[in-house]
Motif scaffolding. Structure first.
Motif, mmCIF file in Angstrom:
data_model
loop_
_atom_site.group_PDB
_atom_site.id
_atom_site.type_symbol
_atom_site.label_atom_id
_atom_site.label_comp_id
_atom_site.label_asym_id
_atom_site.label_seq_id
_atom_site.Cartn_x
_atom_site.Cartn_y
_atom_site.Cartn_z
ATOM 1 N N PRO A 123 1.411 -1.176 0.096
ATOM 2 C CA PRO A 123 0.078 -0.535 -0.051
ATOM 3 C C PRO A 123 0.868 1.094 -0.140
ATOM 4 O O PRO A 123 0.694 2.374 -0.663
ATOM 5 N N HIS A 124 1.929 1.458 0.821
ATOM 6 C CA HIS A 124 3.051 2.318 1.001
ATOM 7 C C HIS A 124 3.712 1.958 1.566
ATOM 8 O O HIS A 124 4.021 0.976 2.137
ATOM 9 N N VAL A 125 5.448 3.003 1.155
ATOM 10 C CA VAL A 125 6.424 2.753 1.485
ATOM 11 C C VAL A 125 6.969 3.948 1.758
ATOM 12 O O VAL A 125 6.246 4.644 1.435
ATOM 13 N N LEU A 126 7.462 3.867 2.871
ATOM 14 C CA LEU A 126 9.088 4.793 3.385
ATOM 15 C C LEU A 126 9.925 5.240 2.867
ATOM 16 O O LEU A 126 10.927 4.410 1.969
ATOM 17 N N MET A 127 10.199 6.616 2.181
ATOM 18 C CA MET A 127 11.378 6.976 1.428
ATOM 19 C C MET A 127 12.332 8.440 2.217
ATOM 20 O O MET A 127 11.288 8.826 2.486
ATOM 21 N N ARG A 128 13.447 7.547 2.319
ATOM 22 C CA ARG A 128 13.746 8.864 3.524
ATOM 23 C C ARG A 128 14.495 9.790 1.750
ATOM 24 O O ARG A 128 14.690 9.279 0.616
ATOM 25 N N THR A 129 14.575 11.401 2.061
ATOM 26 C CA THR A 129 14.632 12.154 1.505
ATOM 27 C C THR A 129 15.663 12.730 1.423
ATOM 28 O O THR A 129 16.267 13.329 2.816
ATOM 29 N N GLU A 130 16.475 12.869 0.887
ATOM 30 C CA GLU A 130 17.663 13.060 1.483
ATOM 31 C C GLU A 130 19.166 14.289 0.036
ATOM 32 O O GLU A 130 18.686 14.061 -1.046
ATOM 33 N N GLU A 131 19.921 14.645 0.364
ATOM 34 C CA GLU A 131 20.615 15.038 -0.114
ATOM 35 C C GLU A 131 21.984 14.344 -1.319
ATOM 36 O O GLU A 131 22.252 13.634 0.680
ATOM 37 N N CYS A 148 -0.748 17.664 -10.854
ATOM 38 C CA CYS A 148 -1.972 16.266 -10.036
ATOM 39 C C CYS A 148 -0.874 16.150 -9.100
ATOM 40 O O CYS A 148 -2.461 15.976 -8.711
ATOM 41 N N ALA A 149 -0.200 15.674 -8.979
ATOM 42 C CA ALA A 149 -0.007 15.592 -7.503
ATOM 43 C C ALA A 149 -0.193 15.933 -6.062
ATOM 44 O O ALA A 149 -0.937 14.985 -5.359
ATOM 45 N N ALA A 150 0.070 17.008 -6.968
ATOM 46 C CA ALA A 150 -0.676 17.790 -5.407
ATOM 47 C C ALA A 150 0.286 18.110 -4.162
ATOM 48 O O ALA A 150 -0.905 17.537 -3.203
ATOM 49 N N ASP A 151 1.281 17.509 -3.823
ATOM 50 C CA ASP A 151 2.127 17.381 -2.658
ATOM 51 C C ASP A 151 1.972 18.291 -1.862
ATOM 52 O O ASP A 151 2.795 19.013 -1.707
ATOM 53 N N ALA A 152 1.236 17.879 -0.725
ATOM 54 C CA ALA A 152 1.232 18.560 0.188
ATOM 55 C C ALA A 152 2.234 18.981 1.477
ATOM 56 O O ALA A 152 1.638 19.285 2.715
ATOM 57 N N SER A 153 2.912 17.550 0.926
ATOM 58 C CA SER A 153 4.220 17.709 2.636
ATOM 59 C C SER A 153 5.147 18.510 3.102
ATOM 60 O O SER A 153 4.849 19.418 1.838
ATOM 61 N N LEU A 154 5.372 19.041 4.066
ATOM 62 C CA LEU A 154 6.321 20.138 4.294
ATOM 63 C C LEU A 154 7.381 20.111 4.123
ATOM 64 O O LEU A 154 8.081 18.574 5.062
ATOM 65 N N GLU A 155 8.362 21.031 3.493
ATOM 66 C CA GLU A 155 9.932 20.826 3.455
ATOM 67 C C GLU A 155 9.986 21.508 4.683
ATOM 68 O O GLU A 155 10.010 23.027 4.966
ATOM 69 N N PRO A 156 11.382 21.502 5.288
ATOM 70 C CA PRO A 156 12.352 22.632 6.306
ATOM 71 C C PRO A 156 12.668 23.739 4.610
ATOM 72 O O PRO A 156 12.527 23.489 4.418
ATOM 73 N N GLY A 157 12.565 25.037 5.951
ATOM 74 C CA GLY A 157 13.150 26.024 4.920
ATOM 75 C C GLY A 157 14.407 25.978 4.779
ATOM 76 O O GLY A 157 15.296 25.952 5.561
ATOM 77 N N GLU A 190 10.769 12.110 6.513
ATOM 78 C CA GLU A 190 10.377 10.679 5.026
ATOM 79 C C GLU A 190 9.209 10.859 4.227
ATOM 80 O O GLU A 190 8.577 11.794 4.953
ATOM 81 N N MET A 191 9.267 10.032 3.301
ATOM 82 C CA MET A 191 7.469 10.879 2.542
ATOM 83 C C MET A 191 7.138 8.605 2.392
ATOM 84 O O MET A 191 7.925 8.026 2.132
ATOM 85 N N ARG A 192 5.593 8.724 2.224
ATOM 86 C CA ARG A 192 4.848 7.918 2.503
ATOM 87 C C ARG A 192 4.643 7.904 0.886
ATOM 88 O O ARG A 192 3.924 8.418 -0.008
ATOM 89 N N CYS A 193 5.387 6.544 -0.003
ATOM 90 C CA CYS A 193 5.757 6.705 -1.439
ATOM 91 C C CYS A 193 4.074 5.496 -1.944
ATOM 92 O O CYS A 193 4.082 4.093 -1.152
ATOM 93 N N LEU A 194 4.318 5.221 -3.217
ATOM 94 C CA LEU A 194 3.940 4.028 -3.862
ATOM 95 C C LEU A 194 5.201 2.862 -3.530
ATOM 96 O O LEU A 194 6.301 3.915 -3.859
ATOM 97 N N ASP A 195 4.746 2.239 -4.129
ATOM 98 C CA ASP A 195 6.237 0.833 -4.214
ATOM 99 C C ASP A 195 6.253 0.686 -5.371
ATOM 100 O O ASP A 195 6.034 -0.297 -6.682
ATOM 101 N N VAL A 196 7.569 1.742 -5.354
ATOM 102 C CA VAL A 196 8.602 1.619 -7.038
ATOM 103 C C VAL A 196 8.931 0.235 -7.529
ATOM 104 O O VAL A 196 8.879 0.428 -8.859
ATOM 105 N N GLU A 197 9.472 -0.592 -6.390
ATOM 106 C CA GLU A 197 10.184 -1.770 -6.649
ATOM 107 C C GLU A 197 8.560 -2.294 -7.091
ATOM 108 O O GLU A 197 9.257 -3.237 -8.777
#
Length: 214
Positions: free
Chosen positions: A61-69, A150-159, A174-181
């Motif tokens: 249903p959903h997987v967590l993905m770490r967002t990083e530089e 279309c995705a209109a992701d309203a997640s808050l990001e640090p300024g 972290e973001m809740r994402c679809l199962d890309v694998e």
């Protein structure tokens, strides 16, 4: 004596309640079944009689993905081309062949990744864009703009993201994402099926199964 006189009424009430509950349950089941996508075998794949989406097999249903530089996926490093190519599917260029006519469709996610790879290549290798490259970049920018809206992701990001030390503060959430694998596995299964069709028919030689340069 009173119970004997009320018993038929109680039984009738119970029967009515059970009937209404079962009726409501049946309606819910029918509604759920009606909302399920039609199996591929029910589509003709002629003109507009096609599914809206590719069925992704065994997707969580959903997987967590770490967002990083990252030090990877940049523009001009020696490994940049291969690192970005890693986002591609092995040989199908993001296409699937569906239906008995093996009609070709492009998958939106892989189209967007193709556009990112093409834009990186243009930034790294072209001092001045040709007319063809300019048209391609305009197309890709429009595709990415439409799908972002279309995705209109309203997640808050640090300024002020560039005020951080990326060597020690790469991750910001972290973001809740679809199962890309599952998407990649589904595309691989479709490609394997298509190769079987090609080898068993007179469609032509089997396409090269190596990576394709965008």
């Amino acid at each position: 004596m009173l119970w004997k006189s009320l018993r038929p009424i109680a039984l009738l009430t119970l029967v009515c309640v059970t009937f209404l509950a079962n009726r409501s349950l049946i309606r819910s089941i029918k509604k759920s079944l009606a909302q399920r996508p039609r199996p591929l075998s029910r589509f003709t794949f002629v003109e507009e009689d096609v599914p809206e989406r590719l069925h992704v097999a065994n997707a969580r249903p959903h997987v967590l993905m770490r967002t990083e530089e990252s030090a990877h996926y940049n523009i001009t490093s020696p490994n940049a081309y291969l690192e970005w190519l890693y986002t591609a599917t092995p040989a199908d260029q993001g296409n699937v062949h569906l239906g008995t006519s093996h009609r070709v469709f492009n998958i939106n996610m892989f189209h967007q990744l193709h556009c990112l790879r093409a834009m990186r290549t243009a930034l790294a290798e072209e001092d001045e864009l040709s007319a063809a490259s300019t048209h391609h970049m305009e197309h890709c920018l429009a595709i990415l703009k439409d799908h972002t809206l279309c995705a209109a992701d309203a997640s808050l990001e640090p300024g002020e993201p560039f005020s951080r030390n990326f060597a020690t503060e790469r991750e910001w959430g972290e973001m809740r994402c679809l199962d890309v694998e599952a998407y990649y596995a589904t595309m691989r299964a479709h490609w394997t099926e298509w190769l079987t069709v090609v080898r068993a028919s007179d469609i032509g030689p089997v396409p090269w199964a190596g990576p394709v340069r965008d």
